[in-house]
Design an enzyme around this catalytic site. Structure first.
Site: not given
Length: 353
Positions: A75, A79, A82
């Site tokens: 990714c 975040c 996550c």
């Protein structure tokens, strides 16, 4: 992220959540010691259970009605909460992935959801597009969907593959750019919200049902998103409570430290109450999430999350769907109870494009 550009209020939130993280990690250690003691005392029971015969052959196996295939872990966002992090860079060859998807269809799958990681990152979305096309055109699945952060999607992808996609869900946790930066849902100075609105327009133009996913955490718990959600008008607004998964976003082997993002059940309910007037809201607490999803990892192994971690089955490519799904921990009753099956084919939604 430059902290000098962040508002004092959000800086205060960051400090508070960091303190919360320290205490949460301490109590997590205590809980793990306690759990270890319980596991030791239960070993005899477990051994006895292992000696029992398997379920009878004539008992119906769980049907994989709806499957979430996390075919990549890579990714471009970071975040903080996550729960499926980049622990490997492995992606199955396309033909092997197609073979697994056909096995799932033959076992009763009606809906496939492609996720990651960021699914549009691998081969700039072309690998994903080919799987989407295969599932709709060759397998004739009623519903094909994607969950994405939206940062890598181009209009030409819709032009090539939009006809084969029923639902596109974009993850958006806040309508404040500073909050998105603090959460890690950002890449450099690019606007996450600009992408969100642009993709909403493309979904309308290319006749793809638009959905929004939000993870509620310590940084957005006080936010009122009603106005923006009503304006964007998604077919569903899935609202998740921040969830800890050992080895992913919690624990020593994790790539994230999500303890500082965790909210209580009461806080989550208060957020839901604040948005009770939003008709498309679909709430999902930790209790509902943990065992009501069929999750396939990048090796096409079902992941059992019942113990607060992801324990993989054998790959369906090696042992078949029926055997692998027995180790998924999937609660079919909870799946239906949380509304896991809904009107998920765009042909049936009767949307005004």
């Amino acid at each position: 992220m430059q902290l000098s550009s962040v508002s004092p209020k959000l800086l205060l939130q960051l400090c508070i959540s960091t303190i919360h993280c320290i205490f949460a990690r301490f109590f997590s250690k205590v809980c793990s010691w306690t759990a270890g003691a319980r596991r030791g005392s239960a070993s005899a029971v477990s051994a006895a259970a292992d000696s029992k015969p398997n379920r009878s052959e004539d008992q119906d196996a769980t049907t994989p009605t709806s499957v979430n295939y996390h075919f990549t872990r890579k990714c471009n966002y970071k975040c903080g909460f996550c729960f499926h992090t980049a622990k490997t860079s492995f992606v199955l060859p396309l033909e092997e992935a197609k073979r697994g998807l056909k096995l799932l269809k033959d076992s009763g799958m009606e809906k496939i959801n492609f996720s990651g990681g960021e699914p549009f990152l691998h081969e700039k979305g072309d690998f994903l597009g080919k799987m989407v096309q295969f599932c709709k055109q060759d397998l004739q699945l009623p519903s094909v969907s994607i969950v994405s952060n939206g940062s890598m999607i181009k209009e030409k992808w819709f032009q090539k593959y939009g006809d084969y996609l029923d639902i596109l869900a974009i993850s958006c946790d806040s309508f404040d750019e500073d909050t998105n930066q603090l959460i890690g849902r950002a890449q450099g100075k690019k606007s996450h919200l600009d992408n969100l609105y642009k993709i909403r327009t493309w979904c309308q133009q290319y006749k793809v049902a638009f959905k929004i996913n939000s993870v509620i955490n310590t940084f957005n718990i006080e936010e009122d998103m009603t106005e923006q959600i009503v304006e964007l008008n998604p077919v569903r607004w899935k609202v998740f409570q921040c969830l800890l998964i050992d080895g992913e976003n919690a624990g020593e082997a994790a790539l994230r430290e999500a303890e500082r993002f965790v909210i209580s059940d009461q806080q989550f309910q208060e957020f839901l109450d604040r948005h009770s007037g939003v008709s498309c809201l679909v709430p999902e607490s930790n209790e509902k999430m943990r065992n009501s999803y069929l999750i396939l990892d990048e090796y096409m192994r079902f992941l059992d999350c019942r113990e607060g971690r992801k324990d993989p089955s054998k790959s369906i490519l090696d042992v078949g769907v029926k055997e692998a799904i027995c180790f998924s921990g999937f609660d079919e009753k909870m799946f239906f109870k949380r509304g896991g099956k809904y009107l998920w084919s765009k042909a049936d939604m009767k949307l005004e494009w």
